[in-house]
Scaffold this motif. Structure first.
Motif, PDB file in Angstrom:
ATOM      1  N   ALA A  87       2.477 -19.946   9.149  1.00  0.00           N
ATOM      2  CA  ALA A  87       1.986 -19.205  10.324  1.00  0.00           C
ATOM      3  C   ALA A  87       3.099 -18.341  10.917  1.00  0.00           C
ATOM      4  CB  ALA A  87       1.467 -20.197  11.368  1.00  0.00           C
ATOM      5  N   LYS A  88       4.313 -18.916  10.995  1.00  0.00           N
ATOM      6  CA  LYS A  88       5.445 -18.159  11.537  1.00  0.00           C
ATOM      7  C   LYS A  88       5.773 -16.963  10.644  1.00  0.00           C
ATOM      8  CE  LYS A  88       9.035 -20.700  12.914  1.00  0.00           C
ATOM      9  NZ  LYS A  88       9.968 -21.857  12.814  1.00  0.00           N
ATOM     10  N   ALA A  89       5.770 -17.203   9.330  1.00  0.00           N
ATOM     11  CA  ALA A  89       6.072 -16.120   8.390  1.00  0.00           C
ATOM     12  C   ALA A  89       5.023 -15.006   8.530  1.00  0.00           C
ATOM     13  CB  ALA A  89       6.089 -16.657   6.962  1.00  0.00           C
ATOM     14  N   ALA A  90       3.754 -15.401   8.697  1.00  0.00           N
ATOM     15  CA  ALA A  90       2.688 -14.405   8.855  1.00  0.00           C
ATOM     16  C   ALA A  90       2.920 -13.569  10.108  1.00  0.00           C
ATOM     17  CB  ALA A  90       1.334 -15.106   8.915  1.00  0.00           C
ATOM     18  N   CYS A  91       3.309 -14.231  11.203  1.00  0.00           N
ATOM     19  CA  CYS A  91       3.590 -13.509  12.455  1.00  0.00           C
ATOM     20  C   CYS A  91       4.705 -12.490  12.263  1.00  0.00           C
ATOM     21  CB  CYS A  91       4.010 -14.496  13.553  1.00  0.00           C
ATOM     22  SG  CYS A  91       2.647 -15.387  14.278  1.00  0.00           S
ATOM     23  N   VAL A  92       5.810 -12.931  11.623  1.00  0.00           N
ATOM     24  CA  VAL A  92       6.961 -12.038  11.428  1.00  0.00           C
ATOM     25  C   VAL A  92       6.566 -10.852  10.553  1.00  0.00           C
ATOM     26  CG1 VAL A  92       9.256 -11.866  10.365  1.00  0.00           C
ATOM     27  CG2 VAL A  92       8.705 -13.830  11.786  1.00  0.00           C
ATOM     28  N   MET A  93       5.856 -11.143   9.453  1.00  0.00           N
ATOM     29  CA  MET A  93       5.521 -10.064   8.514  1.00  0.00           C
ATOM     30  C   MET A  93       4.502  -9.088   9.118  1.00  0.00           C
ATOM     31  SD  MET A  93       5.441 -12.074   4.889  1.00  0.00           S
ATOM     32  CE  MET A  93       5.378 -10.656   3.831  1.00  0.00           C
ATOM     33  N   LEU A  94       3.492  -9.631   9.767  1.00  0.00           N
ATOM     34  CA  LEU A  94       2.430  -8.763  10.296  1.00  0.00           C
ATOM     35  C   LEU A  94       2.918  -7.880  11.438  1.00  0.00           C
ATOM     36  CD1 LEU A  94      -0.675 -11.135  10.275  1.00  0.00           C
ATOM     37  CD2 LEU A  94      -0.326  -9.109   8.876  1.00  0.00           C
ATOM     38  N   PHE A  95       3.651  -8.503  12.379  1.00  0.00           N
ATOM     39  CA  PHE A  95       4.000  -7.756  13.601  1.00  0.00           C
ATOM     40  C   PHE A  95       5.431  -7.203  13.588  1.00  0.00           C
ATOM     41  CE2 PHE A  95       0.622 -10.752  14.679  1.00  0.00           C
ATOM     42  CZ  PHE A  95      -0.320  -9.870  15.170  1.00  0.00           C
ATOM     43  N   PHE A  96       6.416  -8.070  13.335  1.00  0.00           N
ATOM     44  CA  PHE A  96       7.798  -7.575  13.372  1.00  0.00           C
ATOM     45  C   PHE A  96       8.085  -6.625  12.203  1.00  0.00           C
ATOM     46  CE2 PHE A  96       9.794 -11.328  15.951  1.00  0.00           C
ATOM     47  CZ  PHE A  96       9.113 -10.882  17.064  1.00  0.00           C
ATOM     48  N   MET A  97       7.485  -6.906  11.030  1.00  0.00           N
ATOM     49  CA  MET A  97       7.723  -6.036   9.866  1.00  0.00           C
ATOM     50  C   MET A  97       6.635  -4.958   9.746  1.00  0.00           C
ATOM     51  SD  MET A  97       9.090  -8.894   7.148  1.00  0.00           S
ATOM     52  CE  MET A  97      10.193  -7.941   6.115  1.00  0.00           C
ATOM     53  N   HIS A  98       5.751  -4.935  10.747  1.00  0.00           N
ATOM     54  CA  HIS A  98       4.731  -3.868  10.875  1.00  0.00           C
ATOM     55  C   HIS A  98       3.702  -3.843   9.757  1.00  0.00           C
ATOM     56  CE1 HIS A  98       8.276  -1.719  13.027  1.00  0.00           C
ATOM     57  NE2 HIS A  98       7.630  -2.499  13.881  1.00  0.00           N
ATOM     58  N   ARG A 124      -0.159   0.908   5.413  1.00  0.00           N
ATOM     59  CA  ARG A 124      -1.316   1.248   4.583  1.00  0.00           C
ATOM     60  C   ARG A 124      -1.377   0.365   3.328  1.00  0.00           C
ATOM     61  NH1 ARG A 124      -2.907   6.615   6.253  1.00  0.00           N
ATOM     62  NH2 ARG A 124      -3.780   7.083   4.233  1.00  0.00           N
ATOM     63  N   GLY A 125      -2.205   0.762   2.382  1.00  0.00           N
ATOM     64  CA  GLY A 125      -2.499  -0.097   1.219  1.00  0.00           C
ATOM     65  C   GLY A 125      -1.336  -0.381   0.280  1.00  0.00           C
ATOM     66  N   TRP A 126      -0.243   0.403   0.378  1.00  0.00           N
ATOM     67  CA  TRP A 126       0.879   0.197  -0.539  1.00  0.00           C
ATOM     68  C   TRP A 126       1.445  -1.218  -0.438  1.00  0.00           C
ATOM     69  CZ3 TRP A 126       5.284  -1.470   1.719  1.00  0.00           C
ATOM     70  CH2 TRP A 126       5.497  -1.152   3.059  1.00  0.00           C
ATOM     71  N   LYS A 127       1.249  -1.847   0.754  1.00  0.00           N
ATOM     72  CA  LYS A 127       1.825  -3.182   0.956  1.00  0.00           C
ATOM     73  C   LYS A 127       1.272  -4.182  -0.062  1.00  0.00           C
ATOM     74  CE  LYS A 127      -1.462  -3.986   4.706  1.00  0.00           C
ATOM     75  NZ  LYS A 127      -1.641  -3.947   6.150  1.00  0.00           N
ATOM     76  N   TYR A 128      -0.006  -4.001  -0.430  1.00  0.00           N
ATOM     77  CA  TYR A 128      -0.604  -4.932  -1.404  1.00  0.00           C
ATOM     78  C   TYR A 128      -0.007  -4.710  -2.793  1.00  0.00           C
ATOM     79  CZ  TYR A 128      -3.959  -5.413   2.375  1.00  0.00           C
ATOM     80  OH  TYR A 128      -4.517  -5.634   3.592  1.00  0.00           O
ATOM     81  N   VAL A 129       0.185  -3.428  -3.157  1.00  0.00           N
ATOM     82  CA  VAL A 129       0.741  -3.100  -4.479  1.00  0.00           C
ATOM     83  C   VAL A 129       2.149  -3.674  -4.609  1.00  0.00           C
ATOM     84  CG1 VAL A 129       1.379  -1.192  -6.025  1.00  0.00           C
ATOM     85  CG2 VAL A 129      -0.621  -0.987  -4.534  1.00  0.00           C
ATOM     86  N   LEU A 130       2.903  -3.592  -3.523  1.00  0.00           N
ATOM     87  CA  LEU A 130       4.300  -4.028  -3.576  1.00  0.00           C
ATOM     88  C   LEU A 130       4.438  -5.543  -3.470  1.00  0.00           C
ATOM     89  CD1 LEU A 130       7.143  -2.007  -2.203  1.00  0.00           C
ATOM     90  CD2 LEU A 130       7.226  -4.451  -1.850  1.00  0.00           C
ATOM     91  N   LEU A 131       3.624  -6.148  -2.630  1.00  0.00           N
ATOM     92  CA  LEU A 131       3.841  -7.564  -2.349  1.00  0.00           C
ATOM     93  C   LEU A 131       3.058  -8.507  -3.270  1.00  0.00           C
ATOM     94  CD1 LEU A 131       4.000  -7.481   1.544  1.00  0.00           C
ATOM     95  CD2 LEU A 131       5.866  -7.889  -0.047  1.00  0.00           C
ATOM     96  N   ALA A 132       1.943  -8.032  -3.846  1.00  0.00           N
ATOM     97  CA  ALA A 132       1.141  -8.933  -4.684  1.00  0.00           C
ATOM     98  C   ALA A 132       1.918  -9.438  -5.905  1.00  0.00           C
ATOM     99  CB  ALA A 132      -0.153  -8.238  -5.109  1.00  0.00           C
ATOM    100  N   PRO A 133       2.589  -8.558  -6.689  1.00  0.00           N
ATOM    101  CA  PRO A 133       3.308  -9.082  -7.866  1.00  0.00           C
ATOM    102  C   PRO A 133       4.406 -10.085  -7.485  1.00  0.00           C
ATOM    103  CG  PRO A 133       3.213  -6.690  -7.925  1.00  0.00           C
ATOM    104  CD  PRO A 133       2.727  -7.100  -6.585  1.00  0.00           C
TER     105      PRO A 133
END
Lengths: 304, 120
Positions: free
Chosen positions: B49-60, B65-74
């Motif tokens: 939950a903490k990691a989700a908060c940091v990634m969603l809000f602090f890391m914007h 946009r959609g590039w985040k899925y391409v970069l983070l999924a692999p």
């Protein structure tokens, strides 16, 4: 065409992709090794926090420090972007201070392990290794010159005691309990006692764990025995220092990254264009925070 | 300006949530002797939950946009796959109980005794 974002930010994200895989390799290996560390009955045998001097409160404080610094970074980014350079500089300085505080607390934890010899390759994992190590350390003290040991008679006495212990060890007649008794009696010697206390690990652990508030020796139970030989202790130490060490290096790199806008700000040269640099630096810093968010429960709390 | 102020408020709330989550982890630590399994699951869930908060809000990432899925999924797949790949080789076999000579002798003794019983 292309992504609607700065090239520097895209590069930073690609770099973070490699960093995610780097730390997940370390953390994943740690989890697998920890799960596979079992005793002869197949029960979990990873050393407990007390034995390995893991201080949960120190880890919790460091978590607060890092999440606080993460908040300060996003604040600084927003402030610089809207031209509030004074406030932005203040927050960047606070981030730097948080990094220093984090490393200070980590240093305290490392020092606790250093003084107890909880270091890779130096931990006795069996009773025999514990006895051998204690005898070896007594031998190292006995090899000091007479002046350090409080005179020639004291040196001769210690050498004689060491020789006797070594002979018993070679004859496989020296038990852990007998070694413990001998170490305690050596620490009471008026001249070389303090040297034994500081140089022989078993004596130091006695001092730490087996005395009551008045300083008297208390009876040894299984837990105290376990402190002298720590099954999987070297594996623990290797994992602990590798993972937290690499994380600490990332904190130091973060400090270097923040040094440049801080320097620029102190010289009065910050401008709105610097917001991009601070955003990228912040992304890196949040990742460092993110790693610690997982390290804190995995190293300090979870007992699987 | 209003947008900036709303962002500031979001960041402050996220910081508050992260502090509360950390406090909950520290409190959970007090109960780890009584039920280590439950505490382990709870603190790891809090970490996610903490990691989700940091990634969603602090890391914007919430606003990216959609590039985040391409970069983070692999990277996420590889991150989860690594421990799973290691587990059969190291986690399940290497350190686990293997038949010792004493156990083999005992087994041999038992089977001999069983054969003797059958003979009689």
């Amino acid at each position: 065409m292309g992504l609607k974002m700065a090239n520097s930010k895209l590069c930073l994200w690609l770099f973070l992709g490699t960093e995610i895989m780097f730390f997940s390799a370390l953390i994943g290996t740690y989890i697998v090794l920890r799960l596979s560390s079992v005793d002869v009955d197949g029960d979990r045998a990873w050393p407990s926090n007390e034995i390995t001097h893991i201080v949960t409160i120190a880890g919790a404080i460091n978590t607060f420090v890092l999440i606080g610094s993460s908040w300060l970074v996003v604040k600084a980014h927003e402030e610089i972007a809207r031209g509030q350079f004074k406030e932005g500089l203040r927050d960047l300085l606070l981030v730097f201070a948080c990094a220093v505080l984090f490393l200070g607390i980590k240093g305290y934890e490392y020092q606790g392990k250093w003084t107890r010899d909880i270091l890779p390759g130096r931990i006795s994992e069996t009773r025999l290794q514990a006895v051998e190590k204690a005898v070896r350390q007594i031998g190292a003290v006995a090899a000091l010159d007479a002046e350090a040991l409080g005179g020639e008679p004291a040196r001769k006495d210690l050498v004689a005691q060491y020789t006797q212990l070594e002979t018993l060890l070679r004859q496989e007649k020296l038990t852990l309990a007998a070694t413990e008794d001998r170490v305690v009696s050596l620490t009471k010697h008026e001249s070389y006692g303090p040297l034994i206390e500081s140089h022989v690990m078993m004596a130091r652990i006695y001092h730490d764990r087996t005395r009551d508030e008045a300083g008297n020796l208390v009876s040894l139970d299984q837990e105290h025995h376990a402190a002298y030989y720590i099954p999987y202790g070297n594996l623990f130490a290797s994992c602990y220092f590798t993972i937290t060490g690499f994380h600490a290096i990332h904190v130091i790199v973060g400090m270097i990254i923040f040094f440049f806008p801080i320097k620029k700000g102190l010289m009065g040269g910050l401008e709105e264009a610097d917001a991009q640099y601070v955003e990228n630096a912040g992304l890196y810093w949040h990742f460092v925070d993110l790693v610690w968010i997982f390290l804190f429960p995995l190293i300090y709390i979870v007992q699987f | 300006m209003a947008d900036h102020e709303s962002h500031d408020k979001i960041y402050l709330r996220v910081f508050g949530a992260l502090c509360v989550f950390t406090l909950l982890s520290a409190i959970a630590d007090l109960f780890k002797e009584a039920s280590p399994g439950v505490v382990g699951v709870v603190v790891l869930a809090i970490a996610v939950a903490k990691a989700a908060c940091v990634m969603l809000f602090f890391m914007h990432l919430k606003w990216e946009r959609g590039w985040k899925y391409v970069l983070l999924a692999p990277t996420t797949i590889l991150a989860i796959g690594l421990p799973i790949a290691l587990m059969p080789d190291i986690g399940w076999n290497y350190y686990h109980k293997v038949p010792t000579e004493t156990m083999i002798e005992a087994e041999h003794h038992n089977s001999s005794a069983a054969a003797g019983d059958q003979d009689h």
